[in-house]
Design an enzyme around this catalytic site. Structure first.
Site, mmCIF file in Angstrom:
data_model
loop_
_atom_site.group_PDB
_atom_site.id
_atom_site.type_symbol
_atom_site.label_atom_id
_atom_site.label_comp_id
_atom_site.label_asym_id
_atom_site.label_seq_id
_atom_site.Cartn_x
_atom_site.Cartn_y
_atom_site.Cartn_z
ATOM 1 N N LYS A 48 22.244 -4.298 -24.077
ATOM 2 C CA LYS A 48 20.856 -3.983 -23.691
ATOM 3 C C LYS A 48 20.800 -3.628 -22.209
ATOM 4 O O LYS A 48 20.151 -2.668 -21.801
ATOM 5 C CB LYS A 48 19.941 -5.184 -23.931
ATOM 6 N N GLU A 82 12.996 -1.317 -28.400
ATOM 7 C CA GLU A 82 12.740 -0.524 -29.608
ATOM 8 C C GLU A 82 11.307 -0.723 -30.081
ATOM 9 O O GLU A 82 10.585 0.243 -30.384
ATOM 10 C CB GLU A 82 13.696 -0.957 -30.743
ATOM 11 N N HIS A 111 30.979 1.187 -57.697
ATOM 12 C CA HIS A 111 31.416 2.586 -57.709
ATOM 13 C C HIS A 111 31.658 3.088 -56.300
ATOM 14 O O HIS A 111 31.698 4.304 -56.071
ATOM 15 C CB HIS A 111 30.359 3.429 -58.429
ATOM 16 N N LYS A 152 9.072 -11.416 -31.171
ATOM 17 C CA LYS A 152 9.007 -12.764 -30.615
ATOM 18 C C LYS A 152 8.768 -12.696 -29.102
ATOM 19 O O LYS A 152 7.905 -13.376 -28.568
ATOM 20 C CB LYS A 152 10.308 -13.503 -30.934
ATOM 21 N N GLU A 207 24.823 -13.227 -36.218
ATOM 22 C CA GLU A 207 24.191 -13.515 -34.926
ATOM 23 C C GLU A 207 24.252 -15.021 -34.649
ATOM 24 O O GLU A 207 24.317 -15.450 -33.507
ATOM 25 C CB GLU A 207 22.736 -13.021 -34.914
ATOM 26 N N GLY A 240 14.521 -15.890 -33.935
ATOM 27 C CA GLY A 240 14.127 -14.622 -34.560
ATOM 28 C C GLY A 240 14.627 -14.499 -35.988
ATOM 29 O O GLY A 240 13.891 -14.124 -36.900
ATOM 30 N N ARG A 241 15.898 -14.854 -36.214
ATOM 31 C CA ARG A 241 16.475 -14.679 -37.557
ATOM 32 C C ARG A 241 16.060 -15.788 -38.518
ATOM 33 O O ARG A 241 16.470 -15.789 -39.674
ATOM 34 C CB ARG A 241 17.993 -14.568 -37.447
HETATM 35 O O1 F6P Z 1 18.641 -8.504 -29.730
HETATM 36 C C1 F6P Z 1 18.687 -9.491 -30.698
HETATM 37 C C2 F6P Z 1 17.326 -10.064 -30.928
HETATM 38 O O2 F6P Z 1 16.944 -10.845 -29.857
HETATM 39 C C3 F6P Z 1 17.272 -10.845 -32.228
HETATM 40 O O3 F6P Z 1 17.747 -12.127 -32.087
HETATM 41 C C4 F6P Z 1 15.833 -10.740 -32.568
HETATM 42 O O4 F6P Z 1 15.583 -11.079 -33.907
HETATM 43 C C5 F6P Z 1 15.574 -9.299 -32.252
HETATM 44 O O5 F6P Z 1 16.350 -9.045 -31.096
HETATM 45 C C6 F6P Z 1 14.136 -8.927 -32.009
HETATM 46 O O6 F6P Z 1 13.592 -9.673 -30.969
HETATM 47 P P1 F6P Z 1 12.025 -9.770 -30.753
HETATM 48 O O7 F6P Z 1 11.430 -10.388 -31.962
HETATM 49 O O8 F6P Z 1 11.836 -10.588 -29.523
HETATM 50 O O9 F6P Z 1 11.508 -8.358 -30.564
#
Ligand code: F6P
Length: 548
Positions: A507, A207, A378, A201, A347, A261-262
């Protein structure tokens, strides 16, 4: 006063506790009819929770007092209900294929939504048919989605869930910054036939940017720098940043800041799903969610699945004091659903201040966790049955599987699912344990020794969701049900379910630690180290081994 509503619920709970769930079932033999509600083939059974009609009446009064209906209307009307970011939460527009407009600040968002959907359809059709190829003209056999959190969990979970409907290229998902993830994913793949979708987003998430850069080097290294353009697509709201990365705008699919995002699997973030199952089935997935949106808006509280599921959650969390909920899909392909719902729920509702910034006075979101059945049986079900904590369980099961030749497997799956909720309810008392051991032929001293270990307290609540089959439509409807449940709970708790400031500090600190791990001296404040001595000690310890 909301406090009065809570007090009434707590007083009422005290009258139910001595009766217990088993007692309610003994007193009323039609609990299933009274406390299960359906929307088409989706049935929500709340009968195995410690509720009566009076409980529901009190919970509905609480919901009224918290202005649930007005806040629901505000969400669907595109009001800026995410007040800390001054944004709407209008993800419901993404699945509105009804032709009706949906407004944000007076402007209809549907034309933009539908244009993006049409672009996604055309792009995915071209990838699926092979008319859009890699740099060397080879058809794409593999698509790797690079994203994390909402830019990974939704498409990864849905793609796995709908595997029986997949007839496009193979899908892979890389999320972790741990190089092992991308290394293991790319190992069996051929760069000439691999397409990457960089999904973020913000297009700043460390990452994702790290993995995207590694993927870019992998393509450029194997096929040349000029091949990069043909092997990448992107999904983001930050179109300027995507352009900087060098992805051609014809391969960039946007969405909007009013999509959290979620809550984004319905947007272009769902592109990998569409590539896997095709646009038509993706639209069926949206259609299921839209059906739940209409139901949430229109059904009276007593028949409204998200309202009932949310209020059952509140009853468990706040009145009965249960701190966790287990998500137990009896559906191997829904293995990632607990992780998906963890982000959606934790979240959204893992908050400690109200919308106005003052400390909350009631507990908010519970710990959400789970695994598919029957595997969980199990592993951790021992604790669910005999541990000292009560954890309400949410069972999810389809009447029909996708393997008609293996119907006997499915019957065992269904039997196990029903047996677990029955066992949680029924339990086994000491007399029964003794009787069973005696019938097994044990001598009296062994019976006495073992019997206490064989006692199950029972009276443990569970909720069961049943649908006919996990189709794209049914899955969309199920996810939307959980989204709205989170909204209902967040409304009762008067928190903002649409921001996530709690993820920021870690972060920031990770950024601050990177120079230290690269062997540089940490910055110090006036007389104080920036990092605590434990973190510094651990960093130095790791740093030594990293360089050796
Ligand atoms: O760090 C949490 C977050 O902001 C989530 O809310 C989001 O889904 C995820 O990181 C990834 O964010 P992006 O889509 O901006 O890479």
């Amino acid at each position: 006063m909301t406090a009065d509503h809570w007090q009434r619920l707590r007083d009422h709970a005290e009258t139910l506790k001595p009766i217990g769930l088993r007692g309610l079932f003994s007193a009323e033999n039609n609990r299933f009819e009274r406390f299960s509600v359906s929307l088409d083939d989706l049935t929500l059974d709340l009968s195995k929770t410690l509720i009566t009609e009076e409980t529901l009446g009190l919970l509905f009064a609480l919901a009224d007092n918290c202005q649930l209906m007005a806040r629901r209307a505000a969400m669907f009307q595109g009001a800026p209900i995410n007040t800390t970011e001054d944004r709407a939460a209008l993800h419901v527009a993404l699945r509105n294929l009804s032709g009706a407009p949906m407004y944000l600040g007076g402007a209809d968002v549907m034309p933009e939504v539908l244009t993006t959907l049409a672009r996604m359809s055309a792009f995915s059709a071209a990838i699926r048919s092979g008319s859009l190829t890699g740099h060397r003209g080879a058809r794409f056999t593999d698509v790797v989605n690079i994203g994390i959190g909402g830019s990974d969990l939704g498409p990864a979970m849905v793609t796995a869930a709908l595997a029986p409907y997949a007839d496009g290229p193979r899908l892979h998902f890389v999320s972790n910054v741990d190089g092992a993830h991308i290394a293991d994913t790319l190992k069996p793949l051929d760069p000439a036939t691999t397409l990457f979708i960089v999904a973020s987003k913000t297009f700043t998430t460390t990452e994702t940017m790290t993995n995207a850069a590694t993927a870019r080097r992998w393509i450029a290294g194997a096929l040349g720098e000029e091949a990069v353009g043909s092997h990448f697509a992107a999904v983001s709201t930050a179109l300027d940043k995507v352009a900087e990365f060098g992805i051609d705008k014809t391969r960039v699919f946007g969405f909007w800041d009013w999509v959290g995002g979620r809550y984004s699997v319905w947007s272009a973030i769902g592109l990998p799903v569409m590539i896997a199952i095709g646009a038509e089935r993706f639209e069926a997935f949206l259609g299921g969610a839209h059906a739940m949106d209409l139901h949430f808006q229109q059904a009276p509280m007593a028949r409204n699945l998200p309202v009932l599921l949310g209020l059952a959650g509140v009853w468990h969390r706040n009145v009965l004091g249960y701190g966790a909920r287990a998500i137990l899909p009896y559906d191997q392909r829904l293995a990632r659903l607990p992780a998906y719902l963890q982000q959606l729920d934790m979240e959204s509702n893992g908050k400690r201040v109200s919308r106005d910034g003052t400390a909350v006075t009631e507990a908010t979101g519970p710990l959400v966790w789970g695994e598919p059945g029957t595997n969980g049986q199990h592993a951790f079900f021992q604790l669910l049955h005999q541990g000292t904590d009560v954890i309400p369980c949410e069972f999810i099961i389809a009447a029909e599987g996708h393997e008609p030749d293996l119907a006997h497997h499915h019957r065992q799956l269904v039997a196990s699912c029903l047996a677990q909720s029955e066992a949680l309810l029924r339990g086994r008392d000491l007399a029964e344990a003794r009787r069973q051991l005696t019938a097994e032929g044990h001598p009296a001293d062994v019976v006495e020794k073992l019997a206490p270990h064989k006692v199950f307290p029972g009276n443990r609540p569970s909720i069961t969701l049943v649908h006919d089959k996990t189709t794209p439509y049914a899955l969309g409807r199920l996810i939307a049900l959980y989204e709205h449940r989170v909204f209902v709970e967040g409304t009762i708790w008067n928190i903002n379910s649409f921001d996530q400031w709690g993820v920021e500090l870690g972060k920031e600190l990770a950024c601050a630690l990177l120079p230290l791990l690269a062997g540089q001296t940490p910055e110090t404040g006036p007389g104080e180290p920036v990092h605590d001595s434990s973190t510094l000690g651990l960093a130095r310890r790791l740093c030594r081994a990293m360089r050796e």
